[in-house]
Scaffold this motif. Structure first.
Motif, PDB file in Angstrom:
ATOM      1  N   ASP A 196       3.894  -1.825   6.961  1.00 61.25           N
ATOM      2  CA  ASP A 196       3.593  -2.367   5.551  1.00 61.25           C
ATOM      3  C   ASP A 196       3.311  -1.637   4.608  1.00 61.25           C
ATOM      4  N   ARG A 197       3.285  -0.320   4.681  1.00 62.09           N
ATOM      5  CA  ARG A 197       3.019   0.642   3.757  1.00 62.09           C
ATOM      6  C   ARG A 197       4.448   1.459   3.233  1.00 62.09           C
ATOM      7  N   HIS A 233       3.735   8.257  10.263  1.00 57.21           N
ATOM      8  CA  HIS A 233       2.714   7.361   9.490  1.00 57.21           C
ATOM      9  C   HIS A 233       3.330   6.113   9.039  1.00 57.21           C
ATOM     10  N   ALA A 234       4.527   6.375   8.563  1.00 58.63           N
ATOM     11  CA  ALA A 234       5.207   5.163   7.929  1.00 58.63           C
ATOM     12  C   ALA A 234       5.880   4.096   9.221  1.00 58.63           C
ATOM     13  N   ARG A 235       6.264   4.793  10.344  1.00 58.44           N
ATOM     14  CA  ARG A 235       6.518   3.902  11.454  1.00 58.44           C
ATOM     15  C   ARG A 235       5.182   3.156  11.860  1.00 58.44           C
ATOM     16  N   LYS A 236       4.066   3.817  12.082  1.00 59.35           N
ATOM     17  CA  LYS A 236       2.827   3.165  12.537  1.00 59.35           C
ATOM     18  C   LYS A 236       2.284   1.946  11.498  1.00 59.35           C
ATOM     19  N   HIS A 237       2.525   2.376  10.237  1.00 56.04           N
ATOM     20  CA  HIS A 237       2.376   1.157   8.877  1.00 56.04           C
ATOM     21  C   HIS A 237       3.508   0.800   8.468  1.00 56.04           C
ATOM     22  N   GLY A 255      -6.359   4.979   9.747  1.00 59.44           N
ATOM     23  CA  GLY A 255      -7.008   4.116   8.781  1.00 59.44           C
ATOM     24  C   GLY A 255      -7.819   4.687   7.691  1.00 59.44           C
ATOM     25  N   ASN A 276      10.648   2.532   5.050  1.00 57.58           N
ATOM     26  CA  ASN A 276       9.865   2.625   4.267  1.00 57.58           C
ATOM     27  C   ASN A 276       9.056   3.814   4.063  1.00 57.58           C
ATOM     28  N   CYS A 277       9.879   5.021   4.260  1.00 60.14           N
ATOM     29  CA  CYS A 277       9.745   6.392   3.852  1.00 60.14           C
ATOM     30  C   CYS A 277      10.809   7.150   3.075  1.00 60.14           C
ATOM     31  N   ASP A 304      -3.605   8.068  10.219  1.00 61.27           N
ATOM     32  CA  ASP A 304      -2.876   7.076  10.831  1.00 61.27           C
ATOM     33  C   ASP A 304      -3.889   6.030  11.528  1.00 61.27           C
ATOM     34  N   HIS A 344       0.784  -1.104  -0.083  1.00 63.80           N
ATOM     35  CA  HIS A 344       0.098  -0.252   0.006  1.00 63.80           C
ATOM     36  C   HIS A 344       0.972   1.225   0.016  1.00 63.80           C
TER      37      HIS A 344
END
Length: 458
Positions: free
Chosen positions: A212-213, A206-210, A317, A249-250, A315, A179
């Motif tokens: 998988d993104r 946001h990248a740290r919280k997700h 969702g 992931n960022c 964040d 995603h």
């Protein structure tokens, strides 16, 4: 076989070149394009021009007076002015000086690159006098006419179209791929270092919280380059100060916005025109409210869109859902739409090969018809801007003087060829050296490196 129409586009930045060249393509599909860049602070680099997605040779750099000499000599059919308001006004008065009576002259077209949320009256009145003033939506067309009619000026030039570069395939959910969230930043919105650092920290968060993104920070320019708006606090520098660094992931990315959106599952911005590109493709789009909903930020333009959201909500969702009535009013038809426009109930026209993206409705049909009618005329009247030495004697002369034009629109002595006999290489060297000097003065030696690289390309 009919002769191809000759079209000239004069732009003063990378985004305006993109708008001008794609507008020319919509207005005169079968044309021979000649590009010009107005020499100034925002003159784009070859890299910037390459990213906008317009296939054309590098436009020639000119002054306003040099451009006027070009259009007098070359006899273009259509001239698209993709410039700030003051520069448009200067060219219009210069054109009036060239053709003070009805004559065979080029059709003069201008408009706005994207969302119009500031200096509405000032910008519009500086564009008055063009044969077509393009509005990117029904909403804008109504506002533009109201401004002109409010001062007693002819509003007939206002023509509803749409953003010419809307396109790309309709959105498809991520499926097996990661995603992807794209944060489309802007050079000057917000303008403070603290606000820009905050937004970058939230994107990284946001990248740290997700994990998988993928979170992509889509940048407009590299340090030392300029865009339509001056970027005093580039995100590249701010990224170096993010606590703990950007997560894996960022990352920061460049490139053509359309290509970046190809893999996007959520577009996040403060008020960038990229939001309209995203909405056209039905990509979930969030216009940030973290710093308030304020005219200075431009996000007030998106009231009623259904896209306003905060990083906290994202964040958690949230995937915003846009309002179709608002989209129709803004000239945005999601790719693949075939039904009547929600706000008007108008039937949709048959497919046109020149319509952008997957639109079945052709937003440029009226503008093309107007241009064709003007081209068919034996003579066109002299351009008639609202601002004259009678209506704005304390304003107009200063605007013209900034472009080395006299109050009557004629070039000041030496303006057409300020460096007579100078080669193009020498002119480019002089321009880049001036940029280097300004960079040292404003930002220190570190800002000069990109200019030195550009010198090495010559």
């Amino acid at each position: 076989m009919p002769e191809r129409k000759r079209v000239a586009v004069l732009a003063d930045s990378d985004t305006r070149w993109k708008w001008g060249a794609t507008t020319a393509r919509r207005l005169v599909p079968d044309h021979q394009l000649t590009g010009y860049l107005l020499r100034g602070r925002a003159t784009p680099t070859a890299r910037q021009l390459g990213e906008v997605g317009v296939r054309a040779g590098r436009p020639a750099e000119v002054t306003c007076a040099e451009f006027l000499a070009e259009i007098e000599r070359e006899r273009y059919d259509v001239v698209v002015l993709a410039l700030v308001g003051g520069a448009v006004q200067a060219v219009l008065h210069g054109a009036r000086a060239l053709w003070p009576t009805p004559a065979r002259r080029p059709v003069l077209v201008t408009g706005y690159v994207g969302v119009v949320y500031e200096k509405l009256a000032d910008g519009l009145l500086l564009r008055h006098g063009a044969d077509l003033v393009l509005a990117n939506s029904r909403h804008d067309a109504e506002r533009f006419r109201a401004v002109y009619e409010g001062v007693g000026a002819d509003a007939g030039a206002v023509t509803e179209t749409a953003l010419p570069f809307l396109g790309g395939a309709p959105y498809e959910p991520a499926g097996s791929r990661a995603h992807t969230v794209v944060f489309a930043v802007q050079p000057s919105v917000p303008d403070s270092r603290a606000d820009r650092a905050y937004l970058l920290e939230r994107a990284a968060g946001h990248a740290r919280k997700h994990p998988d993104r993928e979170v992509l920070i889509k940048l407009r320019s590299k340090p030392g380059e300029h865009t339509t708006h001056l970027e005093e606090q580039p995100y590249q520098r701010l990224a170096e100060r993010v606590r703990g660094g950007l997560p894996a992931n960022c990352r920061l990315v460049y490139g053509n916005m359309g290509e970046v959106l190809d893999g996007a599952d959520l577009l996040v911005t403060v008020s960038s025109t990229a939001a309209l590109e995203s909405l056209h493709r039905s990509i979930p789009t969030a216009v940030l409210t973290d710093l308030g909903i304020r005219e200075a930020l431009g996000n007030h333009h998106f009231l009623g869109s259904g896209c306003l959201a905060s990083w906290d909500q994202l964040d958690a969702g949230l995937l915003p859902e846009s309002d179709p009535v608002w989209l129709a009013a803004q000239g945005v038809r999601p790719a693949g739409a075939t039904s009547a426009e929600p706000a008007t109930g108008r039937d949709v026209a048959a497919d046109d090969p020149h319509v952008h993206g997957h639109h079945a409705h052709d937003p440029y049909a009226l503008a093309r018809a107007k241009v064709a009618g003007l081209l068919a005329a034996a003579r066109l009247p002299a351009p008639a801007p609202y601002y004259t030495l009678t209506t704005a004697p304390g304003y107009l002369p200063g605007i013209l003087a900034r472009h080395r034009l006299a109050p009557d629109g004629t070039p000041q002595p030496g303006a057409a060829r300020p460096e007579a006999g100078e080669s193009r290489l020498r002119r480019r060297l002089r321009t880049h050296l001036r940029e280097a000097a300004r960079g040292v003065y404003r930002h220190g030696v570190q800002r000069v490196a990109p200019v030195i690289r550009r010198l090495g390309e010559l």
